[in-house]
Scaffold this motif. Sequence first.
Motif, PDB file in Angstrom:
ATOM      1  N   ALA A  90      68.197   4.098  60.333  1.00  0.00           N
ATOM      2  CA  ALA A  90      69.261   5.014  59.933  1.00  0.00           C
ATOM      3  C   ALA A  90      69.272   6.160  60.934  1.00  0.00           C
ATOM      4  O   ALA A  90      68.233   6.522  61.491  1.00  0.00           O
ATOM      5  N   THR A  91      70.444   6.723  61.171  1.00  0.00           N
ATOM      6  CA  THR A  91      70.570   7.822  62.132  1.00  0.00           C
ATOM      7  C   THR A  91      70.929   9.105  61.398  1.00  0.00           C
ATOM      8  O   THR A  91      71.857   9.127  60.591  1.00  0.00           O
ATOM      9  N   LEU A  92      70.170  10.167  61.686  1.00  0.00           N
ATOM     10  CA  LEU A  92      70.442  11.485  61.115  1.00  0.00           C
ATOM     11  C   LEU A  92      70.842  12.432  62.248  1.00  0.00           C
ATOM     12  O   LEU A  92      70.065  12.660  63.172  1.00  0.00           O
ATOM     13  N   ALA A  93      72.048  12.962  62.171  1.00  0.00           N
ATOM     14  CA  ALA A  93      72.510  13.960  63.138  1.00  0.00           C
ATOM     15  C   ALA A  93      72.133  15.339  62.610  1.00  0.00           C
ATOM     16  O   ALA A  93      72.518  15.714  61.500  1.00  0.00           O
ATOM     17  N   VAL A 118      63.964   5.949  60.982  1.00  0.00           N
ATOM     18  CA  VAL A 118      65.036   6.924  61.188  1.00  0.00           C
ATOM     19  C   VAL A 118      65.104   7.323  62.658  1.00  0.00           C
ATOM     20  O   VAL A 118      64.079   7.569  63.302  1.00  0.00           O
ATOM     21  N   LEU A 119      66.316   7.390  63.188  1.00  0.00           N
ATOM     22  CA  LEU A 119      66.579   7.913  64.523  1.00  0.00           C
ATOM     23  C   LEU A 119      67.238   9.267  64.373  1.00  0.00           C
ATOM     24  O   LEU A 119      68.165   9.421  63.572  1.00  0.00           O
ATOM     25  N   LEU A 120      66.771  10.252  65.124  1.00  0.00           N
ATOM     26  CA  LEU A 120      67.372  11.578  65.081  1.00  0.00           C
ATOM     27  C   LEU A 120      68.380  11.745  66.215  1.00  0.00           C
ATOM     28  O   LEU A 120      68.123  11.361  67.353  1.00  0.00           O
ATOM     29  N   ASP A 121      69.515  12.310  65.888  1.00  0.00           N
ATOM     30  CA  ASP A 121      70.531  12.683  66.875  1.00  0.00           C
ATOM     31  C   ASP A 121      70.587  14.203  66.853  1.00  0.00           C
ATOM     32  O   ASP A 121      71.318  14.800  66.065  1.00  0.00           O
ATOM     33  N   LEU A 122      69.766  14.849  67.705  1.00  0.00           N
ATOM     34  CA  LEU A 122      69.620  16.300  67.665  1.00  0.00           C
ATOM     35  C   LEU A 122      70.677  16.976  68.524  1.00  0.00           C
ATOM     36  O   LEU A 122      70.863  16.633  69.692  1.00  0.00           O
ATOM     37  N   ARG A 123      71.364  17.954  67.947  1.00  0.00           N
ATOM     38  CA  ARG A 123      72.359  18.757  68.661  1.00  0.00           C
ATOM     39  C   ARG A 123      71.802  20.178  68.748  1.00  0.00           C
ATOM     40  O   ARG A 123      71.601  20.840  67.728  1.00  0.00           O
ATOM     41  N   VAL A 124      71.528  20.650  69.964  1.00  0.00           N
ATOM     42  CA  VAL A 124      70.843  21.926  70.158  1.00  0.00           C
ATOM     43  C   VAL A 124      71.857  23.037  70.414  1.00  0.00           C
ATOM     44  O   VAL A 124      72.726  22.914  71.279  1.00  0.00           O
ATOM     45  N   ASP A 125      71.729  24.108  69.665  1.00  0.00           N
ATOM     46  CA  ASP A 125      72.571  25.296  69.848  1.00  0.00           C
ATOM     47  C   ASP A 125      71.830  26.479  69.254  1.00  0.00           C
ATOM     48  O   ASP A 125      70.767  26.334  68.644  1.00  0.00           O
ATOM     49  N   ASP A 126      72.391  27.666  69.438  1.00  0.00           N
ATOM     50  CA  ASP A 126      71.807  28.866  68.840  1.00  0.00           C
ATOM     51  C   ASP A 126      71.824  28.743  67.322  1.00  0.00           C
ATOM     52  O   ASP A 126      72.722  28.140  66.747  1.00  0.00           O
ATOM     53  N   GLN A 127      70.815  29.319  66.670  1.00  0.00           N
ATOM     54  CA  GLN A 127      70.741  29.238  65.216  1.00  0.00           C
ATOM     55  C   GLN A 127      71.931  29.888  64.529  1.00  0.00           C
ATOM     56  O   GLN A 127      72.202  29.625  63.359  1.00  0.00           O
ATOM     57  N   ALA A 128      72.668  30.754  65.248  1.00  0.00           N
ATOM     58  CA  ALA A 128      73.877  31.336  64.681  1.00  0.00           C
ATOM     59  C   ALA A 128      75.080  30.427  64.860  1.00  0.00           C
ATOM     60  O   ALA A 128      76.132  30.666  64.259  1.00  0.00           O
ATOM     61  N   ASN A 136      82.000  21.354  61.074  1.00  0.00           N
ATOM     62  CA  ASN A 136      82.909  20.432  61.748  1.00  0.00           C
ATOM     63  C   ASN A 136      82.553  18.967  61.511  1.00  0.00           C
ATOM     64  O   ASN A 136      83.224  18.080  62.033  1.00  0.00           O
ATOM     65  N   GLY A 137      81.485  18.732  60.753  1.00  0.00           N
ATOM     66  CA  GLY A 137      81.105  17.363  60.456  1.00  0.00           C
ATOM     67  C   GLY A 137      80.370  16.655  61.558  1.00  0.00           C
ATOM     68  O   GLY A 137      80.175  15.437  61.511  1.00  0.00           O
ATOM     69  N   GLU A 138      79.899  17.396  62.570  1.00  0.00           N
ATOM     70  CA  GLU A 138      79.187  16.768  63.684  1.00  0.00           C
ATOM     71  C   GLU A 138      77.748  16.427  63.323  1.00  0.00           C
ATOM     72  O   GLU A 138      77.127  15.579  63.970  1.00  0.00           O
ATOM     73  N   VAL A 139      77.196  17.111  62.331  1.00  0.00           N
ATOM     74  CA  VAL A 139      75.827  16.846  61.888  1.00  0.00           C
ATOM     75  C   VAL A 139      75.802  16.783  60.369  1.00  0.00           C
ATOM     76  O   VAL A 139      76.697  17.302  59.692  1.00  0.00           O
ATOM     77  N   LEU A 140      74.764  16.145  59.833  1.00  0.00           N
ATOM     78  CA  LEU A 140      74.591  16.069  58.383  1.00  0.00           C
ATOM     79  C   LEU A 140      73.802  17.245  57.846  1.00  0.00           C
ATOM     80  O   LEU A 140      73.847  17.545  56.654  1.00  0.00           O
ATOM     81  N   GLY A 141      73.056  17.909  58.726  1.00  0.00           N
ATOM     82  CA  GLY A 141      72.286  19.083  58.337  1.00  0.00           C
ATOM     83  C   GLY A 141      72.005  19.934  59.551  1.00  0.00           C
ATOM     84  O   GLY A 141      72.105  19.468  60.692  1.00  0.00           O
ATOM     85  N   CYS A 142      71.677  21.191  59.330  1.00  0.00           N
ATOM     86  CA  CYS A 142      71.399  22.078  60.458  1.00  0.00           C
ATOM     87  C   CYS A 142      70.407  23.155  60.058  1.00  0.00           C
ATOM     88  O   CYS A 142      70.299  23.527  58.886  1.00  0.00           O
ATOM     89  N   ILE A 143      69.677  23.638  61.055  1.00  0.00           N
ATOM     90  CA  ILE A 143      68.812  24.795  60.903  1.00  0.00           C
ATOM     91  C   ILE A 143      69.605  26.001  61.378  1.00  0.00           C
ATOM     92  O   ILE A 143      70.051  26.045  62.530  1.00  0.00           O
ATOM     93  N   SER A 144      69.790  26.970  60.511  1.00  0.00           N
ATOM     94  CA  SER A 144      70.686  28.086  60.783  1.00  0.00           C
ATOM     95  C   SER A 144      70.063  29.383  60.293  1.00  0.00           C
ATOM     96  O   SER A 144      69.178  29.388  59.441  1.00  0.00           O
TER      97      SER A 144
END
Length: 309
Positions: A90-93, A118-128, A136-144
């Motif tokens: 399964a892939t988790l973005a 599980v495969l991770l699809d990590l999208r890196v950006d500022d926590q803000a 925008n639906g690009e990830v299923l969860g985020c650290i913010s």
Amino acid sequence: MLDYKLVEALAVVVAEGGFEKAGRVLGLTQSAVSQRIRLLEELAGCVLLVRASPPRPTDAGRGMLTLYRQVHHLEEGLSARLGLESSGFATLAVGINADSLATWFFPVVDGFLDSEPVLLDLRVDDQAQTHALLRNGEVLGCISDRAEPMQGCSVHVLGEMHYRLYGTPAYQSRWFASGVTREGVERAPMLIFNRKDVMHAALLAQALGSEPSGYTPFYLPSSEQFAPAIGSGRVCGMLPDEQAHGPVGRGELVDLLPGHAFTVSLHWHCWNLETSVLTRFTRALVAGARRVLAEPHRVLVGSKAQASG
């Protein structure tokens, strides 16, 4: 009813950043992928993709992709519960800030990844900014660093990262022998992530009463290289406690502003989807983060702007 394969083509074009790359992933020619996108737009009655480099979804396209990713994840969860055959993973973005990725993230999820397909699809950006990826639906969860839950999502407190201003003992002797002053800050070379980074400004305003009028910046947009660069003795810079603990303990770095810290409160946001994989990942992430991060309390809160990680 939209054809699922057409929506999949849109999702892959956006994820891969082009029609040709999407064709390789889907096993189609570039023209076949383009044809699927055109047909999907005809069925939807609107433009879903801006033909730019890289292609990007319109507002309508983002809404369709959000639904696609949620449905796709629910299907993976249903297959797992029913014991149906799948691709094996399964892939988790996931949206994540660079400092978390460079320090505590993998140590707390390693156990989960070792036991789960599980495969991770990590999208890196500022926590803000990671919250926008979720919206925008690009990830299923985020650290913010945002505490407020978005509609349709749940939020979990992870803990705090404390940042302090560090330099080598030799750097301190050269530039701040009598302590950190406004004049010294304006002359001393300082490591800054990029031109959006406001962490050092907030900390110095806290410590000195107001922000210095200028800096001598050394820009380095890499969380992994921050500690080595500061350790070179050429610059001072902001580091989280997780990165600074070792060098400080060995006497390689010193806290230039004892008693002053810039604190980022981190939260895990995720869509309210009834899937066992997302539930188990959330449980592992939240429990692990709470073991290694500082417990939340009311101090200076802000964000470190990171354009690319």
